[in-house]
Scaffold this motif. Structure first.
Motif, PDB file in Angstrom:
ATOM      1  N   GLY A 448       0.813  -1.208   0.000  1.00  0.00           N
ATOM      2  CA  GLY A 448       0.000   0.000   0.000  1.00  0.00           C
ATOM      3  C   GLY A 448       0.846   1.258   0.000  1.00  0.00           C
ATOM      4  N   LEU A 451       2.235   1.648  -3.532  1.00  0.00           N
ATOM      5  CA  LEU A 451       1.198   2.104  -4.462  1.00  0.00           C
ATOM      6  C   LEU A 451       0.903   3.593  -4.260  1.00  0.00           C
ATOM      7  N   PHE A 452       0.833   4.010  -2.989  1.00  0.00           N
ATOM      8  CA  PHE A 452       0.577   5.418  -2.690  1.00  0.00           C
ATOM      9  C   PHE A 452       1.684   6.308  -3.234  1.00  0.00           C
ATOM     10  N   LYS A 455       1.647   6.472  -7.020  1.00  0.00           N
ATOM     11  CA  LYS A 455       0.553   7.322  -7.499  1.00  0.00           C
ATOM     12  C   LYS A 455       0.839   8.793  -7.219  1.00  0.00           C
ATOM     13  N   SER A 474      -3.881   7.810  -0.331  1.00  0.00           N
ATOM     14  CA  SER A 474      -3.352   6.853   0.645  1.00  0.00           C
ATOM     15  C   SER A 474      -4.368   5.757   0.946  1.00  0.00           C
ATOM     16  N   SER A 477      -4.928   3.356  -1.971  1.00  0.00           N
ATOM     17  CA  SER A 477      -3.792   2.435  -2.134  1.00  0.00           C
ATOM     18  C   SER A 477      -3.851   1.300  -1.123  1.00  0.00           C
ATOM     19  N   LYS A 480      -6.601  -1.268  -2.077  1.00  0.00           N
ATOM     20  CA  LYS A 480      -6.168  -2.182  -3.133  1.00  0.00           C
ATOM     21  C   LYS A 480      -5.178  -3.211  -2.600  1.00  0.00           C
TER      22      LYS A 480
END
Length: 584
Positions: A448, A451-452, A455, A474, A477, A480
């Motif tokens: 996570g 991913l954050f 992005k 946040s 992410s 997911k």
């Protein structure tokens, strides 16, 4: 087992010849500065000779040791204004050393072939020439100046973040009366208080306090990422490129790892469903997942943890056992609980001195014992690294992926040992629960965070984001990463995780997941390969010599760009979940 001394307070007095007097440390820094100025004057006149190159190589190592010493001081009762001054001085020394090397590279690039031949023939330490030429071909002087400026500015922004965060006081009803506690105390209590109701109250109060400062933190983070993106534009580089290079892996291998995690997310999420069923819920929250193991008492004293770590390593490498004894006896570890310490723990390397220093708040929990094993794994890695001449800071060559492989290897060996040697079924289940949740932390929580950050960098190209936009990214992410299996997720991760604000290391997240899965795979090899201990030491000792991906292929014949290895490692986590589900 043979008894030995287990002091809980580290010894800083025998490092850098500074004793306990900070005036001596300031003098140490001043001497480095004077020596750098002397070399800088020499460089203005002529290309540096071998003696001067050796001198600056030595200075670079002294600056790194000073930086580690400073980091240790941040856990002591030292005036914050003095710490800020020391950090600024060290950052300036690093910039100055980098500038001198960049100036020499510029001079080399302007030499005629004959001039370069004559100069290079006078240098016996050929690694200096290789490093200078390697960087000269890759970046211009202007790019290096910009890069040095960026590093210094990022370091200052990190310091601002730490000051703002550390100065936060959280108001709440603690210890049956209204009072204030620090961010570090509140963050720790929110995750570790023995009473669930208290944990929830502290988390609520902490988040309410953070809400009052969100725009300040948003400004700091926007500035850091914006500066990195501008530097990348100058270098014409992708924002992940520097991180991948620092970690010695390819984008293909990173994507293969994450793709394999994603393929298994529905199977891994079964554990979250099991935990929810145990408490009579359809789904549990992030906070419940992170703190449920606090409800089962399993006390492990500091001495018991040390003995367990030593015993667990005996079948892997007896040298590891002797190393742990030495580190403890010689006062490398500070396990004492203090309010001045940050959450978690750290291991500060002193490579030229052949030592490390470890800090953690040891509280007799299984998590503290795990952290101790983790940091000792870092120290073992640092012990294997050779103190070789170099004109580069370890920031530019040190691979976190390798470091986390070593540290997580130690903690996994220890946790498996504790589980195997626990007879009480309820305690065994609780420790297995903690192990699985640690595994999911590496594969989901850190996923996570990656991913954050990925992005955020993409969105930041178009301009700064406000605090609400950052918080939304946040939470998306995390949702997911956890396969949408939790009822709610942790607020303000982007403020609480200091990793996002590390000046020297962008994307300070995926190396943990990478190291976790790599360490599991290597542990399986250790059970079969009689020469594993030698191969593992060689692998760690060559950190930075060649990319990790190549070192893994060289020493263990593992292909990280293919999913088979990653699937095998994830299968070990799935087996733990299946075993947990069988225990009643």
């Amino acid at each position: 087992m043979e008894s030995f001394s287990t002091p809980t307070r580290w010894n800083l007095n025998n490092l850098l010849q500074c004793d306990s007097d900070l005036e001596e440390f300031k003098n140490y820094i001043s001497c480095i500065k004077a020596n750098l100025l002397e070399i800088e004057e020499c460089e203005k006149l002529n290309p540096l000779n071998e003696s001067e190159l050796n001198a600056i190589s030595q200075i670079i190592k002294q600056v790194e040791s000073a930086e580690s010493f400073y980091y240790c001081l941040t856990t002591e009762n030292v005036d914050p204004s003095l710490l800020t001054s020391l950090n600024t001085s060290i950052s300036m020394l690093k910039s100055q050393a980098r500038f001198i090397v960049a100036s020499l590279q510029e001079r080399i690039s302007n030499m005629s072939e004959k001039q370069f031949t004559n100069w290079s023939n006078s240098i016996n330490q050929k690694v200096f020439i290789e490093e200078l030429l390697m960087d000269t071909q890759r970046t211009s002087k202007e790019e290096k100046i910009i890069s040095n400026f960026a590093k210094e500015t990022l370091s200052n922004l990190e310091e601002i973040y730490m000051q703002v965060r550390n100065n936060l006081m959280v108001k709440g009803n603690f210890d049956k009366e209204e009072n204030e506690i620090s961010f570090a105390e509140a963050n720790s209590l929110a995750l570790s208080h023995p009473e669930p109701s208290k944990r929830h109250c502290v988390l609520r109060d902490l988040n309410q306090t953070l809400q009052t400062q969100v725009e300040v933190f948003a400004s700091i983070y926007n500035s850091m990422v914006g500066l990195r993106l501008k530097e990348n534009n100058v270098k014409n580089a992708d924002y992940l490129e520097e991180s991948l290079k620092l970690n010695g892996i390819s984008k293909q291998s990173l994507n293969t790892m994450w793709d394999t995690v994603d393929t298994n997310i529905h199977v891994l999420s079964k554990y979250l469903n099991i935990r929810a069923g145990e408490v009579g819920k359809e789904r549990i929250s992030w906070h419940e997942l992170m703190t449920s193991s606090q409800e089962v008492a399993n006390e492990i004293t500091y001495s018991q943890a040390i003995e367990g770590i030593i015993d667990s390593l005996a079948d892997i490498d007896i040298n590891m056992c002797e190393f742990v004894k030495e580190a403890i006896e010689k006062g490398w570890v500070d396990a004492e609980q203090r309010k001045t310490k940050p959450p978690g723990g750290f291991c500060a390397p002193f490579i030229p001195e052949g030592e490390s220093r470890i800090s953690l708040n040891y509280d007799n929990s299984i998590d503290s014992a795990r952290r101790l094993a983790h940091e000792l794994g870092h120290a073992w890695h640092f012990k294997q690294m050779k103190n070789v001449p170099s004109l580069r800071f370890s920031d530019d060559t040190f691979e976190m992926t390798t470091a986390e492989t070593s540290s997580i290897f130690f903690e996994t060996v220890y946790i498996d040992y504790v589980i195997q040697n626990t007879n009480d079924v309820s305690v065994k289940k609780a420790i297995l629960e903690a192990k699985i949740e640690r595994s999911l932390n590496y594969l989901m929580s850190i996923r996570g965070a990656f991913l954050f950050e990925d992005k955020f960098y993409g969105h930041r190209k178009s301009g700064p984001l406000d605090a609400n936009q950052i918080e939304e990214l946040s939470l998306e992410s995390l949702e997911k990463a956890y396969g949408n299996s939790l009822s709610e997720y942790e607020p303000f991760v982007w403020i609480k995780y200091v990793q996002f604000y590390q000046a020297n290391i962008p994307f300070y997240n995926y190396p943990y997941s990478f190291g976790f899965l790599l360490s599991i795979g290597l542990l399986e090899l250790a059970k079969k390969d009689k020469l594993f201990n030698q191969k593992f030491q060689w692998f760690l000792s060559e950190t930075g010599v060649m990319p990790l991906e190549q070192l893994i292929q060289k020493h263990f014949k593992i292909e990280l760009s293919k999913p088979e290895f990653w699937q095998q490692s994830i299968q070990s986590v799935i087996q733990d979940i299946e075993e947990y589900n069988k225990i009643f």
